[in-house]
Design a protein around this motif. Structure first.
Motif, mmCIF file in Angstrom:
data_model
loop_
_atom_site.group_PDB
_atom_site.id
_atom_site.type_symbol
_atom_site.label_atom_id
_atom_site.label_comp_id
_atom_site.label_asym_id
_atom_site.label_seq_id
_atom_site.Cartn_x
_atom_site.Cartn_y
_atom_site.Cartn_z
ATOM 1 N N HIS A 128 0.854 -1.186 0.000
ATOM 2 C CA HIS A 128 0.000 0.000 0.000
ATOM 3 C C HIS A 128 0.888 1.234 0.000
ATOM 4 N N GLU A 129 0.382 2.308 -0.552
ATOM 5 C CA GLU A 129 1.170 3.542 -0.622
ATOM 6 C C GLU A 129 1.599 3.965 0.786
ATOM 7 N N THR A 130 2.885 4.224 0.926
ATOM 8 C CA THR A 130 3.465 4.599 2.213
ATOM 9 C C THR A 130 4.320 5.833 2.012
ATOM 10 N N GLY A 131 4.125 6.835 2.840
ATOM 11 C CA GLY A 131 4.854 8.093 2.698
ATOM 12 C C GLY A 131 6.319 7.986 3.098
ATOM 13 N N ILE A 132 7.113 8.905 2.599
ATOM 14 C CA ILE A 132 8.543 8.933 2.885
ATOM 15 C C ILE A 132 8.795 9.140 4.379
ATOM 16 N N GLN A 133 7.941 9.916 5.045
ATOM 17 C CA GLN A 133 8.092 10.147 6.486
ATOM 18 C C GLN A 133 8.012 8.832 7.250
ATOM 19 N N THR A 134 7.077 7.980 6.895
ATOM 20 C CA THR A 134 6.923 6.678 7.547
ATOM 21 C C THR A 134 8.116 5.785 7.242
ATOM 22 N N LYS A 135 8.590 5.823 6.012
ATOM 23 C CA LYS A 135 9.713 4.969 5.618
ATOM 24 C C LYS A 135 11.011 5.351 6.315
ATOM 25 N N LEU A 136 11.173 6.629 6.643
ATOM 26 C CA LEU A 136 12.429 7.074 7.263
ATOM 27 C C LEU A 136 12.322 7.344 8.763
ATOM 28 N N HIS A 137 11.096 7.552 9.269
ATOM 29 C CA HIS A 137 10.945 7.903 10.683
ATOM 30 C C HIS A 137 9.848 7.107 11.374
ATOM 31 N N GLY A 138 9.365 6.063 10.733
ATOM 32 C CA GLY A 138 8.270 5.278 11.285
ATOM 33 C C GLY A 138 8.704 4.307 12.363
ATOM 34 N N ALA A 139 7.822 3.372 12.641
ATOM 35 C CA ALA A 139 8.090 2.338 13.643
ATOM 36 C C ALA A 139 9.184 1.393 13.132
ATOM 37 N N MET A 140 9.694 0.575 14.026
ATOM 38 C CA MET A 140 10.823 -0.297 13.709
ATOM 39 C C MET A 140 10.556 -1.158 12.476
ATOM 40 N N GLU A 141 9.364 -1.697 12.357
ATOM 41 C CA GLU A 141 9.035 -2.541 11.207
ATOM 42 C C GLU A 141 9.180 -1.769 9.894
ATOM 43 N N GLU A 142 8.737 -0.520 9.879
ATOM 44 C CA GLU A 142 8.864 0.302 8.669
ATOM 45 C C GLU A 142 10.323 0.622 8.365
ATOM 46 N N LEU A 143 11.094 0.928 9.405
ATOM 47 C CA LEU A 143 12.515 1.226 9.206
ATOM 48 C C LEU A 143 13.248 -0.009 8.675
ATOM 49 N N GLN A 144 12.884 -1.179 9.183
ATOM 50 C CA GLN A 144 13.498 -2.413 8.695
ATOM 51 C C GLN A 144 13.127 -2.667 7.236
ATOM 52 N N LYS A 145 11.894 -2.373 6.875
ATOM 53 C CA LYS A 145 11.473 -2.519 5.478
ATOM 54 C C LYS A 145 12.299 -1.608 4.575
ATOM 55 N N THR A 146 12.514 -0.378 5.012
ATOM 56 C CA THR A 146 13.290 0.585 4.232
ATOM 57 C C THR A 146 14.714 0.085 4.046
ATOM 58 N N ALA A 147 15.341 -0.351 5.117
ATOM 59 C CA ALA A 147 16.716 -0.847 5.043
ATOM 60 C C ALA A 147 16.798 -2.080 4.143
ATOM 61 N N THR A 148 15.815 -2.961 4.241
ATOM 62 C CA THR A 148 15.786 -4.170 3.407
ATOM 63 C C THR A 148 15.618 -3.806 1.943
ATOM 64 N N CYS A 149 14.731 -2.874 1.658
ATOM 65 C CA CYS A 149 14.485 -2.446 0.287
ATOM 66 C C CYS A 149 15.780 -1.923 -0.346
ATOM 67 N N ILE A 150 16.505 -1.087 0.374
ATOM 68 C CA ILE A 150 17.764 -0.536 -0.126
ATOM 69 C C ILE A 150 18.798 -1.641 -0.308
ATOM 70 N N ASP A 151 18.860 -2.544 0.649
ATOM 71 C CA ASP A 151 19.834 -3.652 0.596
ATOM 72 C C ASP A 151 19.554 -4.582 -0.580
ATOM 73 N N VAL A 152 18.301 -4.988 -0.735
ATOM 74 C CA VAL A 152 17.925 -5.908 -1.818
ATOM 75 C C VAL A 152 18.135 -5.250 -3.189
ATOM 76 N N ALA A 153 17.931 -3.949 -3.253
ATOM 77 C CA ALA A 153 18.145 -3.223 -4.514
ATOM 78 C C ALA A 153 19.623 -3.136 -4.872
ATOM 79 N N GLY A 154 20.481 -3.472 -3.916
ATOM 80 C CA GLY A 154 21.911 -3.449 -4.167
ATOM 81 C C GLY A 154 22.500 -2.054 -4.206
ATOM 82 N N LEU A 155 21.813 -1.094 -3.558
ATOM 83 C CA LEU A 155 22.300 0.272 -3.544
ATOM 84 C C LEU A 155 23.353 0.471 -2.476
ATOM 85 N N ARG A 156 24.386 1.138 -2.816
ATOM 86 C CA ARG A 156 25.453 1.454 -1.865
ATOM 87 C C ARG A 156 25.148 2.820 -1.257
ATOM 88 N N LEU A 157 25.015 2.832 0.043
ATOM 89 C CA LEU A 157 24.760 4.098 0.720
ATOM 90 C C LEU A 157 26.001 4.483 1.504
#
Length: 157
Positions: A128-157
């Motif tokens: 479901h559509e999720t705002g950037i605020q939730t992805k970067l400052h949300g609850a632990m589950e949302e933060l883990q989703k964000t980190a996983t998304c970046i990791d799986v995409a193979g992006l180097r941060l």
């Protein structure tokens, strides 16, 4: 040789009339009226115990419960200090600020919200559509989703 001292509590009227202190004064007076336990611990142990009880307890937000790799990812996305083209271009370390999709500058918001190259990954993580605020400052589950998304995409941060 260990030095032991006896401590007796005594009620001393202070801060009278200040909200909150009245209740503390009442409780201290009640405590001083009762029998004091004969407690044979050293003066240093007592002061250490009192200091520990008085120390501020820090409330950790969900970010602090992530593992180290997830924390680094979220921190870099939040602060903008990352290896994405938009930031690296400002430092004159990238030829262009553009994302490899060619649509927009490669920023955290672009990758997490709009980049067509990551659309399938985003939909898998956030059905479901999720705002950037939730992805970067949300609850632990949302933060883990964000980190996983970046990791799986193979992006180097």
């Amino acid at each position: 040789m260990s030095q032991t001292r006896q401590i007796a509590f005594q009620w001393i009227p202070a801060h009278c009339g200040i909200p909150g202190n009245e209740k503390a004064d009442e409780l201290a007076k009640l405590g001083a009226e009762g029998d004091q336990p004969m407690n044979h611990i050293s003066y240093n142990e007592k002061t250490t115990t009192i200091k520990a009880a008085m120390r501020c307890q820090s409330n950790k937000d969900d970010y602090h419960y992530l593992d180290r790799k997830e924390q680094v990812t979220i921190f870099r996305l939040r602060t903008g200090h990352k290896w994405l083209n938009a930031h690296m271009f400002k430092l004159k370390l990238a030829a262009s600020p553009k994302c490899s999709c060619g649509r927009d500058n490669q920023t955290a918001e672009h990758l997490l919200q709009q980049c067509p190259l990551l659309e399938q990954q985003r939909r898998a993580v956030w059905p479901h559509e999720t705002g950037i605020q939730t992805k970067l400052h949300g609850a632990m589950e949302e933060l883990q989703k964000t980190a996983t998304c970046i990791d799986v995409a193979g992006l180097r941060l």
